[in-house]
Scaffold this active site. Sequence first.
Site, PDB file in Angstrom:
ATOM      1  N   ASP A   1      -7.764  -7.643   0.490  1.00  0.00           N
ATOM      2  CA  ASP A   1      -6.822  -7.852   1.598  1.00  0.00           C
ATOM      3  C   ASP A   1      -7.558  -7.503   2.883  1.00  0.00           C
ATOM      4  O   ASP A   1      -8.476  -6.680   2.874  1.00  0.00           O
ATOM      5  CB  ASP A   1      -5.599  -6.928   1.487  1.00  0.00           C
ATOM      6  CG  ASP A   1      -5.911  -5.538   2.018  1.00  0.00           C
ATOM      7  OD1 ASP A   1      -6.604  -4.774   1.307  1.00  0.00           O
ATOM      8  OD2 ASP A   1      -5.513  -5.223   3.156  1.00  0.00           O
TER       9      ASP A   1
ATOM     10  N   CYS B   1     -11.457 -30.159   7.951  1.00  0.00           N
ATOM     11  CA  CYS B   1     -10.430 -29.244   7.429  1.00  0.00           C
ATOM     12  C   CYS B   1      -9.100 -29.993   7.351  1.00  0.00           C
ATOM     13  O   CYS B   1      -8.766 -30.767   8.240  1.00  0.00           O
ATOM     14  CB  CYS B   1     -10.302 -28.032   8.345  1.00  0.00           C
ATOM     15  SG  CYS B   1      -8.941 -26.920   7.883  1.00  0.00           S
TER      16      CYS B   1
ATOM     17  N   ASP C   1       0.861  -1.180   0.000  1.00  0.00           N
ATOM     18  CA  ASP C   1       0.000   0.000   0.000  1.00  0.00           C
ATOM     19  C   ASP C   1       0.900   1.234   0.000  1.00  0.00           C
ATOM     20  O   ASP C   1       2.122   1.127   0.050  1.00  0.00           O
ATOM     21  CB  ASP C   1      -0.973  -0.045   1.186  1.00  0.00           C
ATOM     22  CG  ASP C   1      -0.259   0.026   2.523  1.00  0.00           C
ATOM     23  OD1 ASP C   1       0.971   0.251   2.542  1.00  0.00           O
ATOM     24  OD2 ASP C   1      -0.924  -0.161   3.549  1.00  0.00           O
TER      25      ASP C   1
ATOM     26  N   CYS D   1      -6.014 -28.500   7.114  1.00  0.00           N
ATOM     27  CA  CYS D   1      -4.843 -27.669   7.428  1.00  0.00           C
ATOM     28  C   CYS D   1      -3.997 -28.368   8.490  1.00  0.00           C
ATOM     29  O   CYS D   1      -4.456 -29.300   9.152  1.00  0.00           O
ATOM     30  CB  CYS D   1      -5.256 -26.273   7.897  1.00  0.00           C
ATOM     31  SG  CYS D   1      -5.753 -26.162   9.622  1.00  0.00           S
TER      32      CYS D   1
ATOM     33  N   HIS E   1      -4.818 -22.010  10.492  1.00  0.00           N
ATOM     34  CA  HIS E   1      -6.172 -22.450  10.133  1.00  0.00           C
ATOM     35  C   HIS E   1      -6.961 -21.343   9.434  1.00  0.00           C
ATOM     36  O   HIS E   1      -7.609 -21.584   8.415  1.00  0.00           O
ATOM     37  CB  HIS E   1      -6.947 -22.930  11.367  1.00  0.00           C
ATOM     38  CG  HIS E   1      -8.389 -23.175  11.041  1.00  0.00           C
ATOM     39  ND1 HIS E   1      -8.801 -24.308  10.375  1.00  0.00           N
ATOM     40  CD2 HIS E   1      -9.496 -22.394  11.187  1.00  0.00           C
ATOM     41  CE1 HIS E   1     -10.103 -24.225  10.152  1.00  0.00           C
ATOM     42  NE2 HIS E   1     -10.546 -23.082  10.629  1.00  0.00           N
TER      43      HIS E   1
ATOM     44  N   CYS F   1      -5.681 -28.494  11.990  1.00  0.00           N
ATOM     45  CA  CYS F   1      -6.815 -29.413  12.147  1.00  0.00           C
ATOM     46  C   CYS F   1      -6.417 -30.874  11.944  1.00  0.00           C
ATOM     47  O   CYS F   1      -7.060 -31.766  12.495  1.00  0.00           O
ATOM     48  CB  CYS F   1      -7.936 -29.022  11.190  1.00  0.00           C
ATOM     49  SG  CYS F   1      -8.692 -27.441  11.652  1.00  0.00           S
TER      50      CYS F   1
END
Lengths: 393, 393
Positions: free
Chosen positions: A285, A323, A112, A325, A354, A328
Amino acid sequence: MQNGIERVAAAVVPDAEQVPPGTFRLLAEDAGSQARAGLLQTAHGAIETPVFMPVGTQGTVKTLEPRDLHELQVQILLGNTYHLLLRPGAEIISTCGGLHRFMGWDGPILTDSGGFQVFSLAKLRRIRENGVEFNSHIDGARCFLGPVESMAMQRVLGSDIAMTFDECIPYPATPEYACQSVAKTLRWAVLCAEQARAPGQLVFGIVQGGEYSDLRVRCAAELVAIGFDGYAIGGVSVGEPEPVLLRGVEDSVVHLPRERPRYLMGVGDLVQIVEAVARGVDMFDCVIPTRHARNGSAFTRAGRVPIKAGAYKQDTRPVEEGCDCYCCRNFTRAYVRHLLNVGEILGVRLLTIHNIHRYMDFMQELRRALRQGVFSEFRREAWARLRSARPQE
Amino acid sequence: MQNGIERVAAAVVPDAEQVPPGTFRLLAEDAGSQARAGLLQTAHGAIETPVFMPVGTQGTVKTLEPRDLHELQVQILLGNTYHLLLRPGAEIISTCGGLHRFMGWDGPILTDSGGFQVFSLAKLRRIRENGVEFNSHIDGARCFLGPVESMAMQRVLGSDIAMTFDECIPYPATPEYACQSVAKTLRWAVLCAEQARAPGQLVFGIVQGGEYSDLRVRCAAELVAIGFDGYAIGGVSVGEPEPVLLRGVEDSVVHLPRERPRYLMGVGDLVQIVEAVARGVDMFDCVIPTRHARNGSAFTRAGRVPIKAGAYKQDTRPVEEGCDCYCCRNFTRAYVRHLLNVGEILGVRLLTIHNIHRYMDFMQELRRALRQGVFSEFRREAWARLRSARPQE
C-alpha cells in the site's frame, strides 16, 4: 477463446461461499527468486497477489468513488483506523453498518491499526504498557489507543483484514530502544490475537525490528508462534536507505510461513515493489499514486511526468500515450495541465484515475509475468525503464 | 410501449444533419401564461427548452467529467469567455481544437461575452468607446475586451451560442447612466453582429436597461431590428428585489419575436425560473447548484438541506429520499456529511452530482408539464413546495 478464458478464470477465482476467508493459494512461484503469485480469500472476495492497495484514509480514496475503483480494477483498499476513529468516530461508522456500507465499497478492505499514525501524527504522546495516550491532531482531544482499542475499532470498521497494534521504530534507532520496542510490539500482538473479530475478519501480525536483522528475524519467529492469518513488514519507508529497506524485508521474511500472505507496509516505489516481490512479498500500500496526483505528477511507463509544468500547456498528447484509462482516452496534457493550473479539482481527479490505473496495470503485468514464468525479465525491464540500472542480485 | 416512445422521440428530435443550427420549434404553449416548450437546434445537437445550463467557468463544471454530465442528462453547458481568455488563453484553446475538444464535451456550449466578468471581477477598469481596458484579476496583466475581441475569442472557443458583448448596469443606477449604457450596449451589439462566426455558431443579443421599463423595451426592439438568433435578458440578479427582476423580464420580452429563444442570464432560483418561464423565457444558467454543493448544501424537493451540519452526522437516509442520482442511490447523509466535514473533495463532487440532477429533473418535469398542458398546476405546486406561497399573478 472467450469460453476458454472464462473457464480458466472460474478455476482460478474460487466461490467466496465455499472458500473460507484467509485461504491463500499459491498459483505460481518464481524459480529464480522468492516471488510468488497467489490468491487470498477474504470475506468480500478473493484478491490476486501480488497486489497494490490504494489508500482510502478517511473513507474514500481521495476524489474517487466506488464505481471508479471498480472500473480501475482495484481489488482491495486500505483504510486508516486512526483517522476514522477521530472522524467520524466509531459510533457513526457503527450506525452506518461498518466501513464497507459507510463508504459504499463492496470489495475487500484492509485497515491499519492506527499505531503508525499515533506515532507520526498525534501530539503529546505518552506510551503506556497497554497502549498510547495522545492528543488528536485535529482538535487536541485526549485519546487512548492500544491493542484492545485498535482491534475494537477495526471490529467496528468490519475490515476484511485487521492489523495488530504495533510500535513503529524510527530510523535510525539504538539497538536498546529497538529491542525494547520489539518486545512491546510482541506483547501487544499477543493481546491483539486474543481480541474478538468481525465475522470473517483476518488479522495480520507486524514484524518490527528497525535496521537490526536479529531483531526482525526474532520478531517474525515469535509472531509466527502466536499465529496470524498473514504477516506484515512494518517500520520501513521511514527514511532508511533502500538497501536497509530491502535487507529489512529479507530479514523479516526468513521465518514467515510460505503459505501465508506477506504485506510490506507503506512501500509504493515501483522498483521497490518489484524487489520486495522478488523477496517474497505479496501485498503493498502507499499514498504515492494519489498524493502525486494532487501534486500534479503523473506516473507513466517512462517514469514520472510533471503535468502541471508549463512545458505541457500546449501538449495535445494524452497524459500517457497508449494508456486506456478514462483520463488518457478523453483528455490532453494541455487540458489536465490547465485544470491543475487554475485549481480545478477535476485535474486532480483525472490524474488520480490515471495514476491508480498505472499502478493497477503494473501489478497486473507483474502477476502475469509470474504466472508465465518470466518474472526475472519483468524485473530487469522494470529496472531499465524506471531506474536505468540493473536489479540488485 | 418502448417502440412508441422511440417513435415519438424520433419525431420530436430532428436529425442534426438536416435541421440548420438556430432552428427553434415551439412544441407547446401554455394557455394561461407566456410559457412555452421548444426545441433549439445547435451545431452540437438539439436542446429541449425550457433548459437549465450548468456553469463550466474554466472548462469544466466543477468536479464533473463529460461522462457525468451525460449521465445527468445535461443538455448544454455555459463557458466563461473572460476566464478562458485569461487561462488557458486563446492560443491553447485553438491548438486543442476549440472548447468542445479541449474539455471533451460533445454537446452544445453557450459562451458568455466576458462583459459581466470584466465589470464584476477585473480591476482598474477603463471603459473605452470600443471596449474595456482592465487588469486581469489573476496576475494584474493589462487586457482589452470589446465586441470585436469577445466575438473573436468566442469564435476560437467554437461555442454553439455566442453572446454579444454588453455592459451590465448595476442596481440601482441613475436613468442617465442606464440610458447611456444601453446606447453603448446597442452600438456594441451592432459590432458583434458584424463579426465572423465559428461554423454553425449562433449569436444572441442581450437586452439591458436596468430597472427602467422604457429602456428595456427600447433595447429589445433595437436588438430585434439588428436581428439575432436569440435574445437574452441581462443585468438581472445584480441585487435587485425579485419584483424588479420579474418586471425586467416582462419589459424585455414585450418586443422579442415569439419564434426565437430567450435566455435569462444568471437566474437559478427555481421559483424565479418558473416565474420567468411563465413570462416566456426558455433558457437559464446559474452557479447556484454547483456553488451550493461546495458550501455543503443540497437542493431537494422540499428545499435546501445543509448536509454539512452536525444534525446529519448519524443520518442514514440518502441526501434526498426517492432521488435516483448516483449520490442518493449509493450513499448516506452521514457519509456525505463526513466527507464535507473532513475536507474530502468527494463530498463536494457527490453533492454537485445530486444538485445538478435535482435541477435537470426539475426542468424535465417543467417541460413535461408544458407538453401536457398542466403548467399552471406545476407553477402552483413549485411555489407551494419551495416558497410556501402562491405564485404572483
